[in-house]
Scaffold this active site. Structure first.
Site, PDB file in Angstrom:
ATOM      1  N   ARG A  44      71.298  35.433  41.097  1.00 22.33           N
ATOM      2  CA  ARG A  44      69.927  35.012  41.404  1.00 22.33           C
ATOM      3  C   ARG A  44      68.893  35.817  40.612  1.00 22.33           C
ATOM      4  O   ARG A  44      67.848  35.293  40.210  1.00 22.33           O
ATOM      5  CB  ARG A  44      69.667  35.156  42.911  1.00 22.33           C
ATOM      6  CG  ARG A  44      68.255  34.763  43.364  1.00 22.33           C
ATOM      7  CD  ARG A  44      68.142  34.892  44.878  1.00 22.33           C
ATOM      8  NE  ARG A  44      66.754  34.861  45.331  1.00 22.33           N
ATOM      9  CZ  ARG A  44      66.072  33.757  45.615  1.00 22.33           C
ATOM     10  NH1 ARG A  44      66.650  32.591  45.465  1.00 22.33           N
ATOM     11  NH2 ARG A  44      64.820  33.831  46.031  1.00 22.33           N
ATOM     12  N   VAL A  78      60.734  30.414  43.191  1.00 19.69           N
ATOM     13  CA  VAL A  78      62.139  30.342  43.569  1.00 19.69           C
ATOM     14  C   VAL A  78      62.180  30.503  45.078  1.00 19.69           C
ATOM     15  O   VAL A  78      61.784  31.543  45.610  1.00 19.69           O
ATOM     16  CB  VAL A  78      62.961  31.443  42.877  1.00 19.69           C
ATOM     17  CG1 VAL A  78      64.436  31.326  43.284  1.00 19.69           C
ATOM     18  CG2 VAL A  78      62.818  31.354  41.365  1.00 19.69           C
ATOM     19  N   SER A  79      62.612  29.464  45.772  1.00 20.61           N
ATOM     20  CA  SER A  79      62.537  29.444  47.231  1.00 20.61           C
ATOM     21  C   SER A  79      63.412  30.517  47.857  1.00 20.61           C
ATOM     22  O   SER A  79      64.300  31.094  47.220  1.00 20.61           O
ATOM     23  CB  SER A  79      62.953  28.065  47.759  1.00 20.61           C
ATOM     24  OG  SER A  79      62.070  27.060  47.318  1.00 20.61           O
ATOM     25  N   GLU A  80      63.170  30.765  49.144  1.00 22.56           N
ATOM     26  CA  GLU A  80      63.967  31.734  49.878  1.00 22.56           C
ATOM     27  C   GLU A  80      65.441  31.332  49.861  1.00 22.56           C
ATOM     28  O   GLU A  80      65.777  30.155  50.043  1.00 22.56           O
ATOM     29  CB  GLU A  80      63.494  31.819  51.336  1.00 22.56           C
ATOM     30  CG  GLU A  80      62.050  32.244  51.502  1.00 22.56           C
ATOM     31  CD  GLU A  80      61.110  31.068  51.680  1.00 22.56           C
ATOM     32  OE1 GLU A  80      61.329  30.047  50.981  1.00 22.56           O
ATOM     33  OE2 GLU A  80      60.198  31.159  52.500  1.00 22.56           O
TER      34      GLU A  80
END
Length: 412
Positions: A44, A78-80
């Site tokens: 990530r 960038v989402s959780e």
């Protein structure tokens, strides 16, 4: 000090990645081996802006901003990790599956590529060329470039990518469900979409059922709103604070009540409170109350206050309210001696007590009908389909391309 990207990157990142997966499994967000493996595999930190600490990059409940507009408003992120993993679980993907992602960034597409495997197909679409360019670069750099096709297009206006897809996953907040999305869906596919309903968002997984869609699951989360053809701006009414240049903003998703000018000077009036007798335990979610308001409370709006305006003690008021004539009310809670909280409403205006009482009446009705029962289910009826007759306890919201139905279980 938290390790930074580039400092013992490989070993440190693997530790953070495993800790993230452990957390999401522990919290019940990840429920399948395939999604767990994907989270443990995809780096990530290679998809977030340079300089982002590994601690932030792998925080289960923190998004990472990647782009803002000229006013500093977030338009891409960038989402959780929790919601990315949850949405992939909602999609019910299998190896060899075909997935269309609407709203690109790279990391989520890489997770999808891991879940569907080398025999699957992932297409990621975004309206912003800067976003798609960054996604392509990150996917190439991490070895997923050949497994994900990135397309620059407005997915709400129709896209020329092959279907059908086993899942269409929308990673931006949508106000409506566009026909182009459902036309690309396989007969037994899943559409996973953060759908805004009178200002309240639920990430809903839908499946086709004849001429309409029915929900299979729903999750609470917020998303950056969709851009382009499907963009929908809230209507905002500002209430100036007479003691400063600050204001309270009432945000309406669609219809604005008549005669909002009656609220002029309302913050100068004494406030009043009405308490409901309805309680909740500490740490218990009451997110369905917000959705209940959106379905049943006349004049419902979301409330935002400029810094420095006191609407109550921090953590004791919530940004959900309602306008009633010359007054408005918003949700508050107070601690109970025996633990937990009691719900109530605080209001401003000449008839503030009436406005607060109206909100409290809906809190009490929610307590009877919904607080201790099953969560609501959702349907979507495209224009031309016929949802009538509807079951008791169903709310209907009109959208440009169809009708959203929200069905609350009837209390026994």
């Amino acid at each position: 000090m938290s390790p930074m990207v580039g400092t013992s990157e490989h070993s440190a990142a693997m530790q953070f990645r495993d800790a993230l997966a452990d957390k999401l499994v522990q919290d019940g967000v990840i429920t399948s081996a395939a999604v767990e493996r994907a989270v443990r595999t995809v780096p990530r930190h290679r998809f977030v802006p340079a300089g982002t600490s590994l601690e932030v990059a792998y925080n289960a409940y923190q998004s990472v901003q990647t782009k803002t507009d000229q006013h500093g408003v977030r338009i891409s992120s960038v989402s959780e990790p929790f919601i990315q993993a949850r949405m992939i679980e909602q999609a019910e993907l299998v190896p060899g599956g075909r997935v269309l992602e609407i709203g690109s960034g790279g990391y989520n597409a890489a997770l999808l590529a891991e879940v569907v495997g080398v025999d699957g197909r992932v297409v990621s679409v975004d309206i912003d060329e800067e976003v798609t360019s960054r996604a392509r670069e990150a996917l190439e750099a991490t070895g997923y470039g050949s497994r994900v096709t990135v397309v620059t297009a407005d997915a709400t206006g129709g896209i020329s990518v092959d279907g059908p897809y086993d899942a269409v996953i929308v990673t931006v907040g949508a106000w409506d469900i566009h026909r182009s999305w459902t036309e690309l869906l396989a007969e037994d596919g899943r559409l996973v979409v953060p759908l805004r309903m009178n200002g309240i968002t639920r990430v809903i997984a839908f499946r086709p059922a004849g001429d309409h869609l029915v929900s299979t699951s729903a999750t609470v989360a917020g998303f950056v709103p969709v851009q382009g053809v499907g963009e929908h701006r809230e209507r905002v009414f500002s209430l100036p604070d007479p003691q400063s240049r600050r204001s309270v903003k009432l945000q309406f998703d669609d219809e604005i009540p008549d005669d909002l000018d009656l609220l002029h000077g309302v913050l100068a009036t004494p406030w009043s409170e009405v308490w409901s007798g309805v309680t909740t335990g500490s740490g218990e979610s009451f997110a369905d109350l917000h959705l209940w308001f959106a379905c049943h409370l006349p004049g419902f709006c979301r409330v935002a206050a400029d810094e420095g305006i006191e609407l109550g003690e921090r953590g004791r008021w919530f940004p959900f309210g309602a306008v009633r004539g010359d007054s408005f009310a918003y949700l508050v809670v107070r601690s109970r001696a025996e633990g937990g909280f009691e719900f109530g409403a605080r209001a401003y205006g000449v008839h503030g007590e009436d406005a607060a009482a109206g909100m409290v009446a809906q809190i009490q009705e929610w307590d009877i009908q919904a607080q201790h029962g099953d969560s609501p289910t959702f349907g979507y009826w495209p224009a031309g389909s016929d949802p009538w007759p509807l079951a008791a306890g169903t709310t209907v919201l009109e959208k440009p391309e169809g009708l959203v139905t929200i069905s609350w279980p009837v209390a026994s």
